[in-house]
Write an enzyme that holds these catalytic residues in place. Sequence first.
Site, PDB file in Angstrom:
ATOM      1  N   ILE A 251     -17.340  65.183 -46.977  1.00  0.00           N
ATOM      2  CA  ILE A 251     -17.773  65.957 -47.285  1.00  0.00           C
ATOM      3  C   ILE A 251     -16.537  66.829 -48.181  1.00  0.00           C
ATOM      4  CG2 ILE A 251     -18.590  68.544 -48.601  1.00  0.00           C
ATOM      5  CD1 ILE A 251     -21.223  67.000 -47.579  1.00  0.00           C
ATOM      6  N   PRO A 252     -14.939  66.861 -48.579  1.00  0.00           N
ATOM      7  CA  PRO A 252     -13.655  67.175 -48.170  1.00  0.00           C
ATOM      8  C   PRO A 252     -13.642  68.380 -48.321  1.00  0.00           C
ATOM      9  CG  PRO A 252     -14.187  66.425 -50.510  1.00  0.00           C
ATOM     10  CD  PRO A 252     -15.652  66.692 -49.831  1.00  0.00           C
ATOM     11  N   CYS A 253     -14.154  69.023 -47.116  1.00  0.00           N
ATOM     12  CA  CYS A 253     -13.632  70.773 -46.809  1.00  0.00           C
ATOM     13  C   CYS A 253     -12.291  70.737 -46.457  1.00  0.00           C
ATOM     14  CB  CYS A 253     -14.931  71.051 -46.123  1.00  0.00           C
ATOM     15  SG  CYS A 253     -14.566  70.327 -44.179  1.00  0.00           S
ATOM     16  N   HIS A 254     -11.793  70.233 -46.248  1.00  0.00           N
ATOM     17  CA  HIS A 254     -10.263  69.914 -46.302  1.00  0.00           C
ATOM     18  C   HIS A 254      -9.095  70.728 -47.462  1.00  0.00           C
ATOM     19  CE1 HIS A 254     -10.704  65.974 -47.082  1.00  0.00           C
ATOM     20  NE2 HIS A 254      -9.565  65.813 -46.998  1.00  0.00           N
ATOM     21  N   ARG A 255      -9.870  70.477 -48.461  1.00  0.00           N
ATOM     22  CA  ARG A 255      -8.986  70.457 -49.670  1.00  0.00           C
ATOM     23  C   ARG A 255      -9.401  72.010 -50.399  1.00  0.00           C
ATOM     24  NH1 ARG A 255     -12.136  65.503 -52.613  1.00  0.00           N
ATOM     25  NH2 ARG A 255     -10.645  63.532 -51.307  1.00  0.00           N
TER      26      ARG A 255
END
Length: 142
Positions: free
Chosen positions: A103-107
């Site tokens: 779940i790409p929270c780094h984006r």
Amino acid sequence: MIATDNGITHLQLAQSIEEESPNLITQNASIQLKEYFAGNLKRFDLPLIPAGTQFQQRVWAELEDIPYGRTVSYKELSISLGNLKAIRAVGAANGKNPIPIIIPCHRVIASNGKLQGFALGLSMKQELLDLEKGCSQMSFAF
């Protein structure tokens, strides 16, 4: 990585990995993570069941819609959820994401374009964003 027979519930990066009872889901996740870190996978196809509040679930669902190699600001994410005033709550939900990377929270970045907040550290966040821009590859043991 923690998973039930229905889906992944948690992902943590660690120096050493001890997988007590791998199942088909964790095995598939390991393969997909290796492909992602090699720069060959742009979207994960895994069953996910992160535990969180209804609001957190909405934020995490929005995160999954951020395209590979792109970033959005916390403000943009708040607007997409229909509440510009929820910026801090969006940031808090982003920080509680139990399945980072997949779940790409780094984006999610600050409105000024700078990196801000990431449970795995800002240097890891930058490395993940660089990976997605085709600037690097990463190697992890899964």
